[in-house]
Design an enzyme around this catalytic site. Structure first.
Site, PDB file in Angstrom:
ATOM      1  N   LYS A   1      46.132   2.353 -31.764  1.00  0.00           N
ATOM      2  CA  LYS A   1      45.000   2.561 -31.651  1.00  0.00           C
ATOM      3  C   LYS A   1      44.249   2.471 -30.520  1.00  0.00           C
ATOM      4  CE  LYS A   1      44.041   2.884 -36.366  1.00  0.00           C
ATOM      5  NZ  LYS A   1      43.477   4.156 -37.044  1.00  0.00           N
ATOM      6  N   ARG A   2      44.944   2.646 -29.396  1.00  0.00           N
ATOM      7  CA  ARG A   2      44.726   2.274 -27.935  1.00  0.00           C
ATOM      8  C   ARG A   2      44.146   1.097 -27.715  1.00  0.00           C
ATOM      9  NH1 ARG A   2      42.279   7.556 -24.699  1.00  0.00           N
ATOM     10  NH2 ARG A   2      40.409   6.797 -26.036  1.00  0.00           N
TER      11      ARG A   2
ATOM     12  N   ALA B   1      40.546   1.089 -25.364  1.00  0.00           N
ATOM     13  CA  ALA B   1      39.625   2.221 -25.668  1.00  0.00           C
ATOM     14  C   ALA B   1      38.253   1.722 -26.305  1.00  0.00           C
ATOM     15  CB  ALA B   1      40.196   3.192 -26.625  1.00  0.00           C
TER      16      ALA B   1
ATOM     17  N   LEU C   1      35.443  -0.307 -28.681  1.00  0.00           N
ATOM     18  CA  LEU C   1      34.957  -0.740 -29.929  1.00  0.00           C
ATOM     19  C   LEU C   1      35.765  -0.066 -30.982  1.00  0.00           C
ATOM     20  CD1 LEU C   1      32.921  -2.276 -31.844  1.00  0.00           C
ATOM     21  CD2 LEU C   1      31.404  -0.383 -31.406  1.00  0.00           C
TER      22      LEU C   1
ATOM     23  N   GLY D   1      33.790  -1.172 -24.744  1.00  0.00           N
ATOM     24  CA  GLY D   1      34.144  -2.645 -25.052  1.00  0.00           C
ATOM     25  C   GLY D   1      35.275  -2.894 -24.328  1.00  0.00           C
TER      26      GLY D   1
ATOM     27  N   GLU E   1      34.022  -4.004 -21.117  1.00  0.00           N
ATOM     28  CA  GLU E   1      33.284  -5.071 -21.161  1.00  0.00           C
ATOM     29  C   GLU E   1      34.325  -6.508 -21.206  1.00  0.00           C
ATOM     30  OE1 GLU E   1      29.153  -4.582 -23.717  1.00  0.00           O
ATOM     31  OE2 GLU E   1      31.012  -3.649 -24.810  1.00  0.00           O
TER      32      GLU E   1
ATOM     33  N   GLU F   1      28.659   5.130 -24.562  1.00  0.00           N
ATOM     34  CA  GLU F   1      27.930   4.872 -25.586  1.00  0.00           C
ATOM     35  C   GLU F   1      26.804   5.850 -25.742  1.00  0.00           C
ATOM     36  OE1 GLU F   1      30.085   1.419 -24.583  1.00  0.00           O
ATOM     37  OE2 GLU F   1      29.163   2.679 -23.436  1.00  0.00           O
TER      38      GLU F   1
END
Length: 268
Positions: free
Chosen positions: A28-29, A65, A67, A112, A115, A135
């Site tokens: 899912k990266r 990758a 969120l 994310g 982040e 985003e």
């Protein structure tokens, strides 16, 4: 049950004084879900208890990758707010904890994932790493602390540009912007991150604590308040027995002097 479904979402390994924390969803990266954040929280607690520094990295070709959008789209408004605050709490434990964290970054460092990387103290990137904040095109806003941490690293204007246009920024440019601390030779980001973490683990714990906790707070203060806080922290750090021993070791020539960088000049 598929064996891969049982694999831990975050793995933990202690290498000497350094904890190695790995996001472990390569298929899912390394997208960050609620369960990933919970597992990361546990890893941070463990590292804080038994290590003197830590490295965070991602399994597979990407760091993260960002969120997990499939999970996020199902949340109610209040659930989204509470989820964001959970990210803030966990990432703040990294940024303002007791031990230095070094990020090893490759492939996608997006949303994310960026982040999370911004909550660490040193960021080492593979030359092929790339950074994005998509985003704006997703109809959402950063929720993992990026508006504070990323904006302070690269500037609010550059962050806004990334969010508005969806531009992808390569590692070399991100280093010039201040979002990356080091560019490693290709394929060597983790080894460089580990060596840097090992170096920080040799510092006096009180010095590391002051660096991690006083510096970011001083940036939020007026100049006078910041200087006063600096004086207090300087006195506290210098008053520890370890500081006294390290200073005496230097004065008695049992510790080396600061040396000029390789190829550089000047007095050491």
């Amino acid at each position: 049950m598929d064996a891969s479904a049982e694999a831990p979402l975050v793995t933990y390994e202690l290498r000497g004084a350094v904890a190695v924390v790995t996001l472990n969803r390569p298929e899912k990266r390394n997208a960050i879900s609620d369960r990933v954040v919970a597992a990361l929280d546990e890893a941070v607690s463990r590292a804080t208890a038994e290590a003197k520094a830590a490295v965070i990295c991602g399994a597979g070709p990407h760091f993260s990758a960002g969120l997990d959008l499939a999970e996020h789209v199902e949340k109610t408004l209040i659930e989204a707010v509470e989820n964001s605050r959970t990210w803030h709490r966990v990432f703040d434990r990294i940024q303002r904890g007791c031990i230095p964290w070094v990020a090893s970054l490759q492939g996608a460092v997006v949303g994310g994932g960026f982040e999370l990387a911004a909550s660490t103290h040193i960021r080492v990137a593979d030359p092929g790493a790339y950074f994005a904040l998509p985003e704006g095109s997703r109809g959402i806003f950063v929720g993992g602390g990026g508006s504070v941490r990323i904006a302070r690293l690269i500037g609010a204007a550059r962050m806004a540009d990334m969010m508005l246009t969806g531009r992808t920024v390569p590692a070399a440019e991100m280093e010039r912007w201040g979002g990356v601390s080091y560019i490693a030779p290709e394929g060597e980001a983790f080894e460089m991150a580990l060596k840097l973490a090992e170096r920080t683990a040799q510092n006096a714990p009180m010095s590391n604590y002051a660096i991690l906790n006083a510096l970011p707070r001083i940036q939020d203060m007026s100049s006078e308040d910041g200087l006063f806080t600096e004086s207090i922290m300087s006195a506290l750090a210098s008053a520890t027995p370890e500081a006294e021993e390290r200073l005496r070791a230097f004065l008695e020539k049992r510790a080396g002097k600061v040396e000029a960088p390789a190829g550089g000049g000047g007095n050491a």
